[in-house]
Design an enzyme around this catalytic site. Structure first.
Site, short mmCIF file in Angstrom:
data_model
loop_
_atom_site.label_atom_id
_atom_site.label_comp_id
_atom_site.label_asym_id
_atom_site.label_seq_id
_atom_site.Cartn_x
_atom_site.Cartn_y
_atom_site.Cartn_z
CE LYS A 52 -1.30 1.58 -1.97
NZ LYS A 52 -2.04 0.59 -2.74
CD GLN A 96 -5.21 -1.40 -1.96
OE1 GLN A 96 -4.73 -0.28 -2.15
NE2 GLN A 96 -4.44 -2.47 -1.79
CG ASP A 119 -1.85 0.43 -8.68
OD1 ASP A 119 -0.85 0.70 -7.99
OD2 ASP A 119 -2.95 0.11 -8.21
#
Ligand code: NAD
Length: 289
Positions: A52, A96, A119
């Site tokens: 990422k 994460q 997200d």
């Protein structure tokens, strides 16, 4: 049979994002800035976060990686999130997953400022998505929608079966494909581990999105001719003949199913690369909020 090339489409999207960043910089503004919180040293998570961050560089974004110890307390982790929520130089951030067992994941996700929730996991964004309002869409389902769009696959009125009901893939993609619009307007059936006679659903499906994480689960005899297959599964399967000691497998028995499919995503190189591209797209969107 046409192979849906997620790697190629994701590169195209990254190129488009890069051009948008150049425009932002020309206006004298700073580039979009994505931050990632990584708790602990889980190998797979490190790999995902690493790529990422690398992708941010590729498109000209700023990025920050906050590596926190596995034993961090809930309170200290929430404080870090508050810091990012209040940092004007950060447009969006992710935490994460998975988090260590002692951390309350729900409270963590609820603490992220919905305007920085790239997200799309906060209930406020999830609710907006369900109501067809503008919001962050979780990156993997967003990637699937983008693949369907770019390959001009018509989903309207189609029988779509989604296998798996997780909050990050199965549930949101079932909502997105049943929403009014294009891609959307599908008649969606969501099947899962408690579904009886799962085959009776997949055999009648025009489109199958498989997100369960069981290698080679979907076999040729479970699908009809002409089916469109989106394979989300990513499982590491031990393989000593490979230098890494494992191979990546999807949920679909690719070699047999491809003979019947009209479109199919490979693993790797299908949905996987799209996830990061769409996270970047969400970050670009967050810059304008
Ligand atoms: P999850 O483990 O949270 O959920 C799995 C779902 O599959 C559950 O709803 C369960 O009911 C269902 N299921 C399990 N076994 C089943 C069976 N035998 N029959 C029917 N349903 C069954 O999974 P997830 O987080 O949605 O991930 C699913 C897969 O997708 C995994 O392989 C994961 O690695 C992969 N994934 C890929 C990406 C990507 O970027 N391509 C992103 C997220 C997840």
């Amino acid at each position: 049979m046409k192979i849906i090339d997620g790697k190629m489409i994701s590169n195209l999207i990254k190129e488009e994002i890069k051009q948008e960043v150049e425009k932002i910089i020309k206006k004298g503004e700073r580039p979009p800035h994505l931050a990632a919180i990584l708790v602990g040293n889980d190998g797979a998570s490190l790999t995902y976060v690493g790529s990422k961050v690398r992708s941010c560089k590729q498109v000209g974004f700023d990025s920050t990686l906050l590596k926190l110890p596995a034993e961090i307390s809930q309170k200290d982790l929430l404080n870090k999130i508050h810091e990012l929520n209040n940092d004007d130089k950060i447009d969006g951030f992710i935490v994460q997953l998975p988090l260590p067992n002692h951390i309350d994941e729900e409270e963590v996700l609820m603490t992220v400022n919905p305007n920085k929730d790239v997200d799309g996991f906060h209930p406020s964004n999830f609710g907006k998505m369900a109501l067809n309002m503008e919001s962050f869409i979780p990156a993997t389902p967003y990637g699937i929608i983008e693949l369907l769009k770019r390959y001009e696959i018509n989903t309207s009125g189609k029988n779509t079966v989604v296998i798996g009901r997780s909050n990050i893939v199965g549930r949101p993609i079932s909502i997105l494909l049943s929403r009014k619009g294009n891609p959307g307007d599908s008649t969606v059936t969501l099947v899962h581990s408690r579904t009886k006679n799962l085959e009776s659903f997949t055999k009648n499906a025009d489109i199958i999105v498989s997100a369960l994480g069981v290698p080679d689960f979907l076999k040729s005899e479970m699908v009809k001719k002409g089916v469109i297959i989106i394979d989300v599964g990513i499982t590491r399967v031990k393989d000593d003949s490979n230098s890494k000691g494992y191979v990546i497998k999807g949920d679909v028995d690719f070699e047999s199913v491809k003979e019947k499919a009209s479109f199919i995503t490979p693993v790797p190189g299908g949905v996987g690369p799209m996830t990061i591209a769409m996270l970047l797209k969400n970050t670009l969107f967050s810059k304008n909020l």
